[in-house]
Scaffold this active site. Structure first.
Site, PDB file in Angstrom:
ATOM      1  N   GLY A  52      15.267 -60.452 -28.258  1.00 18.41           N
ATOM      2  CA  GLY A  52      15.931 -61.717 -28.591  1.00 18.41           C
ATOM      3  C   GLY A  52      17.290 -61.478 -29.204  1.00 18.41           C
ATOM      4  N   ALA A  62      36.666 -59.144 -29.038  1.00 22.35           N
ATOM      5  CA  ALA A  62      37.061 -58.796 -27.679  1.00 22.35           C
ATOM      6  C   ALA A  62      35.861 -58.829 -26.755  1.00 22.35           C
ATOM      7  CB  ALA A  62      37.698 -57.403 -27.654  1.00 22.35           C
ATOM      8  N   THR A  75      28.315 -54.389 -26.755  1.00 24.44           N
ATOM      9  CA  THR A  75      28.436 -54.386 -25.310  1.00 24.44           C
ATOM     10  C   THR A  75      27.401 -53.437 -24.715  1.00 24.44           C
ATOM     11  OG1 THR A  75      29.946 -52.501 -25.095  1.00 24.44           O
ATOM     12  CG2 THR A  75      30.925 -54.638 -25.656  1.00 24.44           C
ATOM     13  N   LYS A 116      15.772 -45.452 -25.068  1.00 18.52           N
ATOM     14  CA  LYS A 116      15.267 -45.586 -26.440  1.00 18.52           C
ATOM     15  C   LYS A 116      14.430 -44.381 -26.834  1.00 18.52           C
ATOM     16  CE  LYS A 116      15.195 -50.664 -26.397  1.00 18.52           C
ATOM     17  NZ  LYS A 116      14.383 -51.886 -26.433  1.00 18.52           N
ATOM     18  N   ALA A 143      15.323 -53.179 -32.047  1.00 18.65           N
ATOM     19  CA  ALA A 143      15.982 -54.457 -32.331  1.00 18.65           C
ATOM     20  C   ALA A 143      16.127 -54.604 -33.845  1.00 18.65           C
ATOM     21  CB  ALA A 143      15.233 -55.623 -31.713  1.00 18.65           C
ATOM     22  N   LYS A 175      23.621 -48.551 -26.502  1.00 17.75           N
ATOM     23  CA  LYS A 175      22.830 -47.316 -26.567  1.00 17.75           C
ATOM     24  C   LYS A 175      23.523 -46.111 -25.939  1.00 17.75           C
ATOM     25  CE  LYS A 175      18.576 -50.032 -26.067  1.00 17.75           C
ATOM     26  NZ  LYS A 175      19.277 -51.308 -25.801  1.00 17.75           N
ATOM     27  N   VAL A 221      23.974 -61.259 -27.769  1.00 10.47           N
ATOM     28  CA  VAL A 221      23.902 -60.616 -29.086  1.00 10.47           C
ATOM     29  C   VAL A 221      25.234 -60.748 -29.821  1.00 10.47           C
ATOM     30  CG1 VAL A 221      23.572 -58.425 -30.303  1.00 10.47           C
ATOM     31  CG2 VAL A 221      22.105 -59.006 -28.359  1.00 10.47           C
TER      32      VAL A 221
END
Length: 801
Positions: free
Chosen positions: A782, A487, A538, A666, A594, A562, A458
């Site tokens: 994705g 980073a 991350t 989620k 997403a 999350k 991502v």
């Protein structure tokens, strides 16, 4: 007739002097011109240094020779033997006395202009022009205030008109700037902007059609280009606006310089001798009409504050303050008084701050003794930012943006006529504040400075999306996206001017290893970066620990991570309080759907007062893909799982997806969006990992147990009724406060049964929608989709600036 004035940098040896002579030559063929020169290059500073050295008894002759070598460099025909001897004798006298007066200093500094004009006269004559050199001490008469003499206008005007009454049209008149003489014919200087003042006096006395002030800048800017790289040239200013800019820190003509032009409405142009084709800035009686013209800055000031109970209702306190300061020659720039009259603050030059406090301590000694005045405080870590121009919408446009960027405003002052508004701020925030204000007022562009954490699937996709599209974003939205930091868990690369397509190589070869997050925060502050956004792509729990510090540092946050929203509720609640206090924005739309607008929809429904009763859906695009394939094909589960791994749908360790914890997180995020206070431990989650493969084995060992995995899911598939498919579903019952994640069988023709590929689906049941839920359906997995969702959050954030 025109008057052309040239500054010292425009007359330095080399190309600068050649450019000036070319400009004069060009103007001379158009009509009668008068030329006023400053001392060339750094001549004035060098003369002052010689004077100081002589007063200290130091050897000065070697530097005096260097000084004259510079002066004679342009032409072998220049002969300054007399001037050399005069200066040498003057310095010898100072050396013997060990001190000098302002009168002696004026005599010495006058040589800078005298030598400059004699040089130019000789060089113009060598070009074939008729030239007359005039020592302005014969014309400009002043009082005896050495260092900053007051011009005796009536006598000076009479002298100028008489001297030039028979001036020949084809002769270039070269006149010294900066210097004059008193009625005893002793040399005086005109102080700040002295050469400019000489030029405008000459123009006024002779009714010139125009003054050209040739400098080393392209004109007057909307802000100091050293502070604001995108500052723009101001095409036109009125005399009044130019005066306001000069009074509030902009390097433009001083009020006394403009004054001779006002009555006769003589325009003056600020031009660049290094760019003679530029249009510059025109200053005249009209300007360009209403509107904000510039953002100016005053540094080296101090804020003095007087507070105390004795100020309440007492008449004449402010009068005593300013009278006491005025008697000692201390000028007050900006004043602000509380309506209660318990406090008053004002700005003075920094060098006068302690003197001002002493004066006020003496003036109010009785009140201090009686504790009616509790404090006379000084803050020297301040600067003044002023917005110059009519019809100010400054507060609407910029005040909120300053607060968002953590710029503290100590004092605010607005003039009665609306010509300008001034803010006193912390000097450490000066560059950031000026850029924020300038950007909002002049709309050059908005800027987000991005600190990106994570370069996985991502993270890398997002960085490439930004780099590949930011030119279009700039064109369409007037928004500049500046990649300041990138980073990963091991390396960090920083660039205040922004990273580009070579970021991967830069991170690899230039990246600092074993960095600390605090270094990134310090870098942003050191470079005065405005509108800083932390972008977290991350899965790091440790990075989330820094979210409160990011908010305290006035950074906004955008995250696909999350953990900040699924940590213990105490952390979740505390973070929101800090964000609210600091007025920061935290966007995380990709935490659940997403690229789908799920969280935003939930927020709007909840805030609007609609009661959300239940949320049910396929939350994982990864598991959606797997079970869509598995339910409707004869392929083994293991084969489909490998396919999902290769497509990048799963985490490197697919157990992260199969555990159900991601779906549980989620679901918890949505619960907290509607003000439920559940903890993660309260989410009932059915794991999809066979019991013997959940703990104690490596990823490679997990993949080696193909048959065990196939057998586990084969049982669930065989239990399906005809027309049913498997879906991994999360369900939130808001009325009961329960959260559950499980693998269920659903009719193939239901909304959940009909989803395809890696799509996610969410059914939102509310009081308003009744039995027909609001359905959100679309791509749920994705790297590109998720990155695009993060990008959308960044652009949404930009709209709030």
């Amino acid at each position: 007739m025109k008057v052309l004035k040239f500054g010292g940098k425009s007359l330095a040896n080399g190309d600068a002097l050649k450019n000036a002579l070319d400009i004069i030559s060009r103007e001379a063929v158009k009509g009668k011109i008068f030329i006023v020169f400053s001392a060339r290059g750094n001549s004035t500073n060098e003369l002052e240094a010689l004077l100081e050295a002589a007063a200290r008894g130091e050897e000065f002759r070697s530097n005096l020779k260097k000084f004259f070598a510079y002066q004679t460099f342009p032409s072998s025909a220049l002969d300054f033997k007399n001037e050399y001897q005069e200066i040498e004798q003057l310095l010898e006298g100072v050396s013997l006395l060990g001190e000098y007066s302002l009168k002696i200093k004026d005599r010495l500094l006058a040589y800078g202009e005298l030598l400059s004009c004699k040089t130019a006269a000789r060089l113009l004559a060598e070009r074939g022009f008729n030239v007359r050199f005039t020592d302005s001490r014969k014309l400009i008469k002043t009082d005896e205030k050495y260092g900053s003499a007051l011009v005796l206008l009536d006598i000076s005007e009479k002298n100028v008109k008489e001297y030039f009454k028979d001036a020949k049209p084809d002769t270039i008149e070269v006149v010294t700037g900066f210097i004059g003489s008193n009625l005893q014919n002793q040399t005086t200087t005109l102080g700040r902007n002295g050469s400019n003042y000489s030029a405008t006096l000459l123009a006024s006395f002779l009714d010139a059609e125009e003054v050209q002030n040739w400098t080393n800048v392209n004109g007057v800017y909307t802000a100091n280009p050293e502070l604001v790289p995108d500052a723009q040239i101001i095409q036109s200013l009125s005399y009044r606006e130019a005066n306001e800019l000069a009074n509030f820190g902009t390097n433009v003509l001083h009020a006394k310089t403009i004054l001779p032009l006002v009555e006769k409405k003589i325009p003056i142009k600020i031009l660049n001798s290094f760019n003679p084709e530029g249009s510059g800035t025109l200053i005249n009686d009209k300007g360009s009409g209403k509107g904000i013209k510039a953002v100016s800055v005053i540094r080296k000031v101090a804020l003095i504050g007087i507070e105390g109970r004795g100020l309440l209702g007492r008449v004449g306190i402010d009068g005593r303050i300013f009278s006491a300061l005025s008697r000692e020659g201390i000028s007050v720039r900006i004043i602000s008084q509380a309506s209660s009259e318990r406090g008053i603050g004002f700005i003075v030059d920094q060098e006068n701050a302690e003197k001002a406090r002493t004066i006020l301590s003496n003036e109010f000694a009785r009140e201090i003794e009686l504790l009616d005045i509790s404090e006379i405080g000084i803050n020297t870590d301040v600067a003044v930012v002023s917005v110059i121009g009519k019809n100010l919408n400054f507060l609407d446009q910029s005040y909120g943006a300053l607060r968002r960027n953590g710029v503290r405003i100590y004092l605010l002052n607005n003039t009665i006529n609306g010509e300008h508004i001034s803010l006193v701020i912390d000097v450490r925030d000066l560059k950031k504040a000026v850029n924020v204000i300038h950007g909002h007022i002049f709309g050059a562009f908005r800027k987000l400075n991005l600190l990106l954490f994570g370069k996985g699937n991502v993270g890398s996709a997002l960085i490439d999306q930004i780099i590949n599209t930011r030119e279009r974003v700039f064109e369409r939205r007037n928004l500049k996206l500046n990649l300041v930091a990138i980073a990963d868990s091991k390396r960090l690369v920083l660039s205040a001017n922004g990273l580009d397509k070579e970021w991967k190589q830069q991170l690899l070869t230039e990246g600092k290893q074993n960095y600390k997050v605090e270094e990134i925060i310090a870098f942003a502050k050191e470079h005065h970066l405005e509108n800083v956004v932390v972008v977290d792509n991350t899965a790091s729990k440790e990075l989330v620990d820094f979210y409160p510090l990011f908010a305290e540092s006035n950074f906004d946050i955008v995250a696909s991570n999350k953990h900040a929203n699924t940590r213990e509720y105490a952390f979740y609640s505390s973070l929101r309080k800090i964000l609210k206090k600091k007025q920061r924005t935290f966007l995380y739309e990709t935490n659940v759907g997403a690229g789908l607008p799920l969280i935003d929809t939930i927020k709007l429904l909840h805030v609007s007062g609609d009661r959300i009763q239940r949320i049910r859906g396929v939350f994982s695009g990864t598991l959606s893909y797997i079970f869509n394939q598995y339910s409707e094909s004869d392929r083994e589960f293991y084969s489909i799982l490998l396919d999902a791994v290769k497509k990048g749908f799963t985490e490197p360790d697919p157990r992260e997806d199969l555990s159900g914890n991601d779906v549980g997180r989620k679901l918890l995020i949505l619960a907290r969006e509607i003000d439920l206070k559940n903890e993660f431990e309260e989410v009932k989650i059915e794991s999809l990992i066979p019991p013997g493969m959940r703990n104690g084995i490596t990823v490679d060992e997990f993949f080696s147990r193909e048959q065990e995995l196939n057998d586990w899911f084969d049982k669930r598939k065989k239990a399906l009724n005809p027309g049913e498919v498997l879906r991994y579903v999360g369900e939130l019952d808001a009325e009961k406060g329960t959260l559950e994640v499980k693998l269920v069988a659903v009719p193939k023709e239901s909304t959940m049964g009909e989803i395809r590929g890696a799509d996610s689906i969410f059914e939102i049941y509310t009081e308003s929608y009744g039995d027909n839920p609001l359905v959100i359906l679309g791509a749920g997995a994705g790297a590109q989709v998720t990155a695009r969702g993060v990008y959308s959050d960044i652009l949404r954030l930009a709209e709030t600036l």
